[in-house]
Design an enzyme around this catalytic site. Structure first.
Site, short mmCIF file in Angstrom:
data_model
loop_
_atom_site.label_atom_id
_atom_site.label_comp_id
_atom_site.label_asym_id
_atom_site.label_seq_id
_atom_site.Cartn_x
_atom_site.Cartn_y
_atom_site.Cartn_z
N CYS A 32 -5.73 -35.25 4.95
CA CYS A 32 -6.75 -35.11 3.89
C CYS A 32 -6.25 -35.58 2.53
O CYS A 32 -7.01 -35.58 1.55
CB CYS A 32 -7.21 -33.66 3.82
SG CYS A 32 -7.91 -33.09 5.37
N HIS B 152 -8.77 -28.81 -2.46
CA HIS B 152 -9.17 -29.34 -1.15
C HIS B 152 -9.78 -28.17 -0.37
O HIS B 152 -9.16 -27.11 -0.26
CB HIS B 152 -7.93 -29.91 -0.44
CG HIS B 152 -8.17 -30.19 1.01
ND1 HIS B 152 -9.22 -30.95 1.43
CD2 HIS B 152 -7.49 -29.82 2.12
CE1 HIS B 152 -9.18 -31.03 2.76
NE2 HIS B 152 -8.14 -30.35 3.20
N GLU C 19 -8.78 -40.27 8.09
CA GLU C 19 -8.06 -39.83 9.29
C GLU C 19 -9.01 -39.88 10.49
O GLU C 19 -8.77 -39.27 11.52
CB GLU C 19 -7.43 -38.45 9.10
CG GLU C 19 -8.35 -37.41 8.54
CD GLU C 19 -7.63 -36.12 8.18
OE1 GLU C 19 -6.92 -35.59 9.05
OE2 GLU C 19 -7.80 -35.64 7.05
N1 COA Z 1 -17.18 -10.26 7.96
C1 COA Z 1 -16.44 -10.83 6.97
N2 COA Z 1 -15.23 -11.44 7.19
C2 COA Z 1 -14.76 -11.48 8.46
C3 COA Z 1 -15.51 -10.90 9.52
C4 COA Z 1 -16.75 -10.27 9.23
N3 COA Z 1 -17.50 -9.73 10.19
N4 COA Z 1 -14.80 -11.11 10.66
C5 COA Z 1 -13.66 -11.77 10.31
N5 COA Z 1 -13.66 -12.00 8.99
C6 COA Z 1 -12.63 -12.70 8.20
C7 COA Z 1 -11.21 -12.37 8.58
O1 COA Z 1 -10.78 -11.15 8.01
C8 COA Z 1 -10.48 -13.58 8.05
O2 COA Z 1 -10.33 -13.45 6.66
P1 COA Z 1 -8.91 -13.75 5.97
O3 COA Z 1 -8.59 -15.18 6.26
O4 COA Z 1 -9.16 -13.50 4.51
O5 COA Z 1 -7.92 -12.84 6.59
C9 COA Z 1 -11.49 -14.72 8.26
O6 COA Z 1 -12.75 -14.08 8.48
C10 COA Z 1 -11.17 -15.59 9.46
O7 COA Z 1 -10.97 -14.76 10.55
P2 COA Z 1 -9.88 -15.12 11.64
O8 COA Z 1 -9.89 -14.10 12.69
O9 COA Z 1 -8.58 -15.40 10.95
O10 COA Z 1 -10.51 -16.48 12.17
P3 COA Z 1 -10.10 -17.44 13.33
O11 COA Z 1 -8.99 -16.95 14.15
O12 COA Z 1 -11.38 -17.71 14.04
O13 COA Z 1 -9.59 -18.77 12.55
C11 COA Z 1 -9.54 -20.62 11.04
C12 COA Z 1 -10.18 -19.26 11.39
C13 COA Z 1 -10.03 -21.06 9.68
C14 COA Z 1 -8.02 -20.44 10.97
C15 COA Z 1 -9.93 -21.66 12.13
O14 COA Z 1 -11.31 -21.86 12.06
C16 COA Z 1 -9.23 -22.99 11.95
O15 COA Z 1 -8.11 -23.19 12.40
N6 COA Z 1 -9.90 -23.99 11.31
C17 COA Z 1 -9.32 -25.26 10.96
C18 COA Z 1 -8.61 -25.14 9.65
C19 COA Z 1 -8.11 -26.45 9.17
O16 COA Z 1 -8.83 -27.41 9.18
N7 COA Z 1 -6.84 -26.54 8.74
C20 COA Z 1 -6.22 -27.77 8.35
C21 COA Z 1 -6.83 -28.38 7.18
S1 COA Z 1 -5.94 -28.22 5.70
#
Ligand code: COA
Length: 387
Positions: free
Chosen positions: A111, A233, A79
């Site tokens: 993917c 994945h 991709e």
């Molecule tokens: N210690 C431990 N864990 C922590 C933390 C800390 N201090 N602060 C936050 N977290 C955890 C949250 O509780 C959450 O866990 P959960 O998912 O089990 O609920 C996790 O970290 C992520 O936090 P969140 O606030 O949801 O993160 P974000 O808004 O920054 O987004 C993603 C994270 C992964 C959604 C974002 O990076 C993203 O969109 N990535 C791309 C994903 C992708 O490629 N998708 C398509 C491919 S299939």
């Protein structure tokens, strides 16, 4: 007839970003990235590494172990395509000196692309058991500097040889597939970075896992306990953990412990490399094979997911002597050779690589001798060279 994975080659570029440093630069608690997302480092591609060069380099990891004259099919899943028309596989075929008789093309479904290639290769080898098929997944995951997805970037390739006398994983007949037209992740033609609704994507991924895993077990008459391990994945390792948690829900402590231990082994390479899109599931498989201490004939389940969205669950049994076909030291050396870059250096390299070089400009690579790289375009024709 036995058909499966005979060889696995892995490549990742020679620079990495540390997730604690990235967290500090973004004013985030490092544990969010290390535990909440589940990533330690991510590989960084500069302007001289692209899907093609990484695909060549991944295949070169095992090319000396195979009879290239037997390759009848070369499928390239990506991709991060370098051309809207010409297949990335043609550049690879030339670099590897494969025969003109080889059928070759590129496939795309986010993917899922490498898995799509494997399924095509399985049918090809079934029809031509005396020939083999090369299937490559190669990608650069780019969301952009200071975006929510930044921590889930990465770069690398996985190359597989599919044959009728597989020395690693004997694929079982059948599969379960599930698809729907949804918008969780996509990259429009006018954007160098992906657009993603990460939370929605996670929800769909888990939903599709539930559908395909249940349907596959029913189709085969198997239970969760029959699997020695399940590989997922891994766009980021926390996502796979959530699916593994679903797999073990309601299972006995012994089954849960077995699958958790296997998952821990399978996530190690992804934690170091980051997301490599098409290759991510197979990077998890490689990590499991190198660290999982699995017995021959162990049943491994594979969950493939491509946003947009398409998922498939299938399985294979480990072949006796599979360890002899792996190169864990070489894979570790590949990771160890990477140079640490600071966050400002990463931002400069990342942003420079978003744009194509000016036509006629010759790019030079700081990779090691023997590594292929993108050397720029001449008359708008992409040039690939070997150091
Ligand atoms: N210690 C431990 N864990 C922590 C933390 C800390 N201090 N602060 C936050 N977290 C955890 C949250 O509780 C959450 O866990 P959960 O998912 O089990 O609920 C996790 O970290 C992520 O936090 P969140 O606030 O949801 O993160 P974000 O808004 O920054 O987004 C993603 C994270 C992964 C959604 C974002 O990076 C993203 O969109 N990535 C791309 C994903 C992708 O490629 N998708 C398509 C491919 S299939």
């Amino acid at each position: 007839m036995s058909i499966g994975i005979d060889q696995i080659g892995f490549f990742t570029p020679n620079k990495y970003v540390d997730m604690v440093e990235l967290a500090e630069a973004r004013n985030v608690d490092p544990n969010k990235y290390l535990i909440g997302i589940g990533q330690k480092r991510m590989s960084l591609a500069d302007s001289t590494q692209d899907a093609v060069s990484m695909g060549i380099n991944g295949t070169l990891r095992y090319l000396d172990n195979i009879d290239s004259a037997k390759v009848g099919l070369l499928v390239f899943g990506t991709e991060s395509s370098v051309d809207q028309s010409k297949s990335a596989s043609l550049f690879v075929k030339k670099a590897l000196n494969l025969a003109p008789e080889v059928r070759t093309f590129e496939v795309k479904e986010a993917c899922f692309g490498l898995t799509a290639g494997i399924m095509i290769a399985r049918d090809f080898v079934r029809a031509h058991p005396d020939q083999t098929a090369l299937v490559i997944g190669s990608d650069i995951a780019r969301y952009g500097v200071a975006t929510a997805g930044e921590v889930t970037q990465g770069a690398g390739s996985i190359s597989l040889l599919i044959s009728s006398s597989p020395r690693i994983l004997d694929l079982n007949d059948g599969h379960s597939a599930w698809s729907d037209d949804i918008n969780d992740f996509w990259r429009p033609n006018d954007s160098a970075v992906a657009m993603v609704d990460g939370k929605y994507s996670t929800q769909v991924y888990l939903d599709f896992f539930k559908h395909t895993f249940a349907a596959y077990k029913e189709q085969k008459g198997w239970n969760t306990q029959d699997f020695s391990s399940i590989v997922y994945h891994l766009p980021f390792t926390k996502m796979g953990k959530k699916a593994n948690d679903l797999a073990i829900a309601g299972e006995s402590p012994e089954v849960a412990e077995k699958l958790v231990k296997a998952f821990e082994a399978s996530k190690q390479l992804s934690m170091e490399v980051g997301n490599i899109y098409t290759g991510s599931l197979y990077l998890s498989l490689l990590s499991l094979l190198e660290r999982g201490e699995l017995e021959p004939n162990s049943l491994i389940g594979l969950f493939s997911y491509g946003s947009g969205a398409m998922a498939e669950f299938y399985s294979g049994n480990l072949v006796d002597g599979y360890q002899d076909q792996l190169n864990p030291r070489g894979d570790q050396a590949l990771l160890d050779r990477r140079k640490h870059v600071t966050i400002p250096e990463y931002e400069t390299i990342f942003n420079a690589a978003l744009a194509n070089p000016t036509d006629g400009e010759v790019l030079t690579s700081d990779e090691e001798t023997g590594v292929w790289y993108f050397a720029g375009t001449q008359n708008h024709i992409r040039q690939y060279r070997q150091k």
